[in-house]
Design an enzyme around this catalytic site. Structure first.
Site, mmCIF file in Angstrom:
data_model
loop_
_atom_site.group_PDB
_atom_site.id
_atom_site.type_symbol
_atom_site.label_atom_id
_atom_site.label_comp_id
_atom_site.label_asym_id
_atom_site.label_seq_id
_atom_site.Cartn_x
_atom_site.Cartn_y
_atom_site.Cartn_z
ATOM 1 N N HIS A 1 39.232 6.028 -0.442
ATOM 2 C CA HIS A 1 39.244 7.620 -0.068
ATOM 3 C C HIS A 1 38.367 8.403 -0.986
ATOM 4 C CE1 HIS A 1 41.510 11.324 0.245
ATOM 5 N NE2 HIS A 1 41.304 11.416 -1.087
ATOM 6 N N GLU A 2 38.255 7.995 -2.254
ATOM 7 C CA GLU A 2 37.644 8.863 -3.247
ATOM 8 C C GLU A 2 36.015 8.644 -2.855
ATOM 9 O OE1 GLU A 2 38.773 10.972 -5.235
ATOM 10 O OE2 GLU A 2 40.729 10.284 -4.841
ATOM 11 N N HIS B 1 34.646 10.987 -0.402
ATOM 12 C CA HIS B 1 34.492 12.268 -0.557
ATOM 13 C C HIS B 1 33.206 12.303 -0.739
ATOM 14 C CE1 HIS B 1 38.017 14.266 -0.576
ATOM 15 N NE2 HIS B 1 38.789 13.492 -1.428
ATOM 16 N N GLU C 1 40.423 16.389 2.576
ATOM 17 C CA GLU C 1 41.120 15.369 2.380
ATOM 18 C C GLU C 1 41.700 14.179 3.270
ATOM 19 O OE1 GLU C 1 42.336 14.191 -0.718
ATOM 20 O OE2 GLU C 1 40.767 16.041 -1.606
#
Length: 243
Positions: A98-99, A102, A153
């Site tokens: 997920h990070e 980004h 997100e």
């Protein structure tokens, strides 16, 4: 985007220096098992990220904060407080995927660009004689900033889930991960006032994307790759025992 890659890189450099100044004394050594764990998972995420050319650095911070982030340029920070929630390598891969997502989507630059636009609009509103102080700030945040943050997100959730699967981790671990995250939240914030989707909504989206993620994993030749990684891990352990 209003922010150039060069400007983004400079801001990232300043942010990295600020984080190191604040947490530098709490960064675990590379020999710590928790650092090795994060580096092992991150290595596989990087391999499928399309950003192998970056100068990646992995830092694990001794802190109860339940947080992790990847800044532009490949600087990874994981707080030990999130490790019990991640629980295992698959859960940690979901977090790190997920990070990393980004940065793949350049969300940092997108948010910085949005900030420039919002500042310009506030300036225009002020000179039009319509500014009413804090209410104007809240209006712009509610109208533009919060929905955009939630969009980023959700996009990172989707890309990150696919990265997790492509790196041959179990994407289904995303569901219990967000259940644990929900249980860890002391106070729930209504989604329309939050920069993040609620864990409940995240879980629903993950379930909708799971078939796609499983197909991604099935097409990633994971049996052969996992065998190679296992061999490499055993060689590393044998090398380490020689000292």
């Amino acid at each position: 985007m209003a922010i150039s890659p060069e400007a983004e890189a400079e801001i990232a450099k300043q942010s990295y220096q600020a984080v190191m100044q604040e947490y530098g004394n709490n960064i675990l050594p590379a020999s710590d098992p928790r650092t090795k764990l994060v580096m092992r998972v991150m290595k596989r995420i990087i391999a499928v990220s399309g950003m192998t050319d970056l100068n990646w650095e992995v830092h694990v911070i001794e802190s109860p904060e339940k947080n992790a982030f990847v800044s532009p340029g490949g600087k990874v920070f994981v707080f030990t407080g999130i490790l019990p929630i991640a629980k295992n390598e698959d859960g940690l891969a979901v977090v790190l995927g997920h990070e990393t997502a980004h940065q793949i989507a350049r969300h940092t630059a997108e948010k910085l660009s949005l900030g420039v636009i919002i500042s310009a609009l506030r300036f225009a509103v002020f000179f039009a004689g319509l500014d009413i102080g804090p209410l104007t700030h809240s209006f712009f945040q509610f109208l533009m900033d919060l929905p955009n943050s939630r969009k980023c997100e959700s996009e990172a959730d989707h890309i990150g889930l696919l990265l997790t699967a492509q790196a041959c981790y179990n994407p289904q671990e995303a569901i219990p991960l967000w259940q644990r995250m929900e249980a860890a939240e002391a106070v729930g914030v209504p989604q329309f006032l939050s920069t993040h989707p609620t864990p409940k909504n995240r879980i629903q989206q993950m379930q909708e994307w799971m078939h796609e993620a499983q197909d991604k994993r099935a097409n990633s030749n994971c049996t052969q790759q996992l065998g190679g990684w296992a061999d490499q891990f055993r060689r590393t352990q044998s090398y380490a025992r020689g000292f």
